[in-house]
Design a protein around this motif. Structure first.
Motif, PDB file in Angstrom:
ATOM      1  N   MET A   1     -45.341  24.936 -13.221  1.00  0.00           N
ATOM      2  CA  MET A   1     -46.623  25.522 -12.825  1.00  0.00           C
ATOM      3  C   MET A   1     -47.627  25.371 -13.965  1.00  0.00           C
ATOM      4  O   MET A   1     -47.341  25.769 -15.113  1.00  0.00           O
ATOM      5  N   ASP A   2     -48.807  24.797 -13.681  1.00  0.00           N
ATOM      6  CA  ASP A   2     -49.794  24.632 -14.740  1.00  0.00           C
ATOM      7  C   ASP A   2     -50.415  25.986 -15.080  1.00  0.00           C
ATOM      8  O   ASP A   2     -50.277  26.975 -14.344  1.00  0.00           O
ATOM      9  N   ILE A   3     -51.124  26.026 -16.211  1.00  0.00           N
ATOM     10  CA  ILE A   3     -51.620  27.290 -16.738  1.00  0.00           C
ATOM     11  C   ILE A   3     -52.618  27.951 -15.795  1.00  0.00           C
ATOM     12  O   ILE A   3     -52.556  29.166 -15.547  1.00  0.00           O
ATOM     13  N   LYS A   4     -53.543  27.182 -15.243  1.00  0.00           N
ATOM     14  CA  LYS A   4     -54.537  27.756 -14.340  1.00  0.00           C
ATOM     15  C   LYS A   4     -53.876  28.374 -13.109  1.00  0.00           C
ATOM     16  O   LYS A   4     -54.222  29.492 -12.695  1.00  0.00           O
ATOM     17  N   THR A   5     -52.897  27.665 -12.547  1.00  0.00           N
ATOM     18  CA  THR A   5     -52.187  28.173 -11.375  1.00  0.00           C
ATOM     19  C   THR A   5     -51.391  29.416 -11.721  1.00  0.00           C
ATOM     20  O   THR A   5     -51.316  30.370 -10.920  1.00  0.00           O
ATOM     21  N   LEU A   6     -50.792  29.426 -12.921  1.00  0.00           N
ATOM     22  CA  LEU A   6     -50.023  30.588 -13.360  1.00  0.00           C
ATOM     23  C   LEU A   6     -50.905  31.827 -13.437  1.00  0.00           C
ATOM     24  O   LEU A   6     -50.525  32.913 -12.963  1.00  0.00           O
ATOM     25  N   VAL A   7     -52.080  31.687 -14.026  1.00  0.00           N
ATOM     26  CA  VAL A   7     -53.003  32.824 -14.125  1.00  0.00           C
ATOM     27  C   VAL A   7     -53.422  33.299 -12.734  1.00  0.00           C
ATOM     28  O   VAL A   7     -53.444  34.504 -12.458  1.00  0.00           O
TER      29      VAL A   7
ATOM     30  N   VAL B   1     -43.895  33.009 -19.792  1.00  0.00           N
ATOM     31  CA  VAL B   1     -44.045  32.462 -21.140  1.00  0.00           C
ATOM     32  C   VAL B   1     -44.610  31.057 -21.032  1.00  0.00           C
ATOM     33  O   VAL B   1     -44.142  30.250 -20.234  1.00  0.00           O
ATOM     34  N   VAL B   2     -45.616  30.783 -21.858  1.00  0.00           N
ATOM     35  CA  VAL B   2     -46.171  29.437 -21.967  1.00  0.00           C
ATOM     36  C   VAL B   2     -45.866  28.935 -23.369  1.00  0.00           C
ATOM     37  O   VAL B   2     -46.320  29.513 -24.360  1.00  0.00           O
ATOM     38  N   GLU B   3     -45.057  27.880 -23.465  1.00  0.00           N
ATOM     39  CA  GLU B   3     -44.759  27.288 -24.764  1.00  0.00           C
ATOM     40  C   GLU B   3     -45.761  26.174 -25.072  1.00  0.00           C
ATOM     41  O   GLU B   3     -46.478  25.700 -24.191  1.00  0.00           O
TER      42      GLU B   3
ATOM     43  N   THR C   1     -52.924  22.502 -27.662  1.00  0.00           N
ATOM     44  CA  THR C   1     -53.385  22.140 -26.311  1.00  0.00           C
ATOM     45  C   THR C   1     -53.207  23.306 -25.359  1.00  0.00           C
ATOM     46  O   THR C   1     -54.118  23.664 -24.598  1.00  0.00           O
ATOM     47  N   GLU C   2     -52.026  23.903 -25.399  1.00  0.00           N
ATOM     48  CA  GLU C   2     -51.739  25.038 -24.507  1.00  0.00           C
ATOM     49  C   GLU C   2     -52.597  26.256 -24.890  1.00  0.00           C
ATOM     50  O   GLU C   2     -53.079  26.986 -24.007  1.00  0.00           O
ATOM     51  N   ASN C   3     -52.778  26.477 -26.194  1.00  0.00           N
ATOM     52  CA  ASN C   3     -53.638  27.587 -26.631  1.00  0.00           C
ATOM     53  C   ASN C   3     -55.050  27.417 -26.092  1.00  0.00           C
ATOM     54  O   ASN C   3     -55.673  28.363 -25.591  1.00  0.00           O
ATOM     55  N   THR C   4     -55.553  26.193 -26.197  1.00  0.00           N
ATOM     56  CA  THR C   4     -56.907  25.909 -25.713  1.00  0.00           C
ATOM     57  C   THR C   4     -57.011  26.128 -24.211  1.00  0.00           C
ATOM     58  O   THR C   4     -57.974  26.742 -23.719  1.00  0.00           O
TER      59      THR C   4
END
Length: 456
Positions: free
Chosen positions: A1-7, A164-166, A170-173
């Motif tokens: 799951m990408d970050i935007k979808t996770l949120v 958790v997002v590792e 890039t991930e922080n941004t």
């Protein structure tokens, strides 16, 4: 799951109101706790790989603190979640006034590498206890611990609730581009400024746990050896990679020589004749920080330690003498096993020196004089601290922990964590069987007199 979808997934779940169910919060914390207890060896092994932490230090400074915080939250969560009644003014007759605690929603916890397990999980537990969903972002500089945290949360929680997002920058941004309802960040001042800037776009409230140059003042010959022992513990724990470690030492001039004798004895007691070879000496996290610390040691008057091993990234506990405010060691937070020493004759010199700089996260006083203790506490602003000890003020859930000014904003631990991740709503519930008419138009002298009477 990408970050935007996770949120987005977590936001949808939050809107179901499931996280506001106290039993769900309790079950989630208990599930993480049981995983921790069952897999302590895995956590310790990861801490060993990333920082060379001995299992005793790993439990004392990371796992044990998290378990203690979990127990504290579980014990008090029901009580804290209840409405809090407050006094209602006579002008509001007849009514009841109370406060309620409302979770913010989707929260982000960004943690550093120095205490990678504790500083990831402890604030996250506060967010869960308050009824939020949580995304945890561990530090990429501690990859083994990050992996264990990811495994723990995946196996004990649903990612729509806790995830958790590792990853690294890039991930922080990507995370900071999302809209969160609360952001909790622990790390450096420079990154903290970036987090605050990103959060401001959505007016997202934040907590910043940063750092700074935390002073330690020794002004009493009583228990001088014990002072050396407690300062050495606070400074060299985790190889000095502790945000509340004593960053520099001010000592009354006539006490310095004896203090150095005691400090040398204590370091030998802790780490033997060759500290750099001691198996329990924590390593510097990576080559970049190792080189930075070695550079700070150049052209210094080293009186204890100073040697290092680039192959193991270890630096021996080091004390540097004859330091002043212009020294390279005094320009930034050291964040390593190097203790600069300065002397003074007049305590006012110390106060002036400290107050001319940014407000520190921690403050340590070694003195048996109540007058000196009170003078320093009254004169200097700082996040928190100890009298006649170091760093232990952060080890209790009964005390909030946080910075002030340049060292951070907001606080957590215990009830402070619950409050940090909660919005306090003010409610007045009015009766309908009576309605005082004085507030309504049209106004006259009689109504004005009544309003003045009721609002006294």
């Amino acid at each position: 799951m990408d970050i935007k979808t996770l949120v987005e997934t977590q936001r949808k779940y939050f809107l179901t109101l499931e996280t506001k169910n106290i039993q769900n919060r309790i079950k989630t914390i208990q599930a993480i706790k049981q995983w921790m207890i069952k897999h302590q060896d895995e956590i310790m092994e990861a801490l060993k790989k990333d920082l060379n932490k001995h299992e005793t230090e790993s439990y004392m400074a990371e796992i044990g603190l998290v378990l203690s915080e979990m127990n504290y939250q579980l014990k008090h969560i029901k009580k804290w979640s209840k409405n809090k009644s407050v006094w209602t003014p006579l002008a509001q007759f007849y009514g009841d006034s109370y406060e309620t605690y409302e979770p913010y929603g989707v929260t982000l916890v960004m943690s550093p590498w120095n205490y990678p397990f504790m500083l990831s999980i402890e604030p996250a537990i506060g967010a869960i206890a308050a009824g939020n969903t949580v995304i945890i972002k561990p530090s990429a500089y501690a990859p083994h611990v990050s992996s264990v945290i990811k495994k723990m949360i995946d196996e004990s929680c649903d990612q729509k609730y806790v995830a958790v997002v590792e990853g690294g920058r890039t991930e922080n941004t990507q995370l900071l581009e999302q809209r969160f309802d609360y952001i909790f960040f622990t790390g450096s001042v420079n990154v903290g400024k970036l987090v605050m800037e990103k959060a401001s776009r959505h007016l997202t409230p934040i907590t910043l746990e940063l750092g700074g140059k935390s002073p330690c003042i020794v002004d009493d010959q009583h228990s001088l050896k014990l002072a050396a022992k407690r300062i050495a513990f606070g400074k060299f724990l985790n190889a000095g990679q502790t945000c509340v470690a004593p960053d520099y030492l001010f000592i009354r001039a006539e006490l310095k020589d004896q203090f150095l004798v005691y400090m040398k004895e204590v370091i030998q007691e802790f780490f033997g004749d060759h500290p750099i070879e001691h198996l329990q000496l924590v390593k510097i996290i990576n080559q970049k920080h190792f080189q930075r610390l070695c550079h700070l040691l150049e052209n210094q008057e080293i009186v204890i330690g100073g040697n290092y091993d680039e192959t193991t990234l270890k630096i021996a506990p080091t004390v540097v003498d004859h330091v002043d405010g212009d020294n390279a060691l005094m320009q930034e937070e050291i964040f390593g096993p190097i203790l600069p020493i300065m002397t003074y004759h007049d305590l006012n010199e110390v106060i002036q020196f400290i107050n001319q700089r940014e407000k520190p996260l921690a403050f340590y006083i070694f003195s048996h004089s109540k007058a000196i203790q009170q003078k320093l506490l009254k004169s200097c602003s700082f996040g928190g601290g100890c009298i006649n000890d170091t760093i232990i003020h952060l080890a209790t859930s009964e005390l909030g922990f946080g910075g002030v000014g340049h060292s951070g904003m907001g606080s957590y631990h215990g009830k402070k964590s619950f409050e940090t991740f909660s919005h306090t709503r003010s409610i007045v519930k009015k009766a309908t069987w009576i309605d005082l008419p004085f507030r309504y138009y049209p106004y006259n002298s009689f109504k004005e007199k009544m309003i003045r009477f009721f609002e006294k």
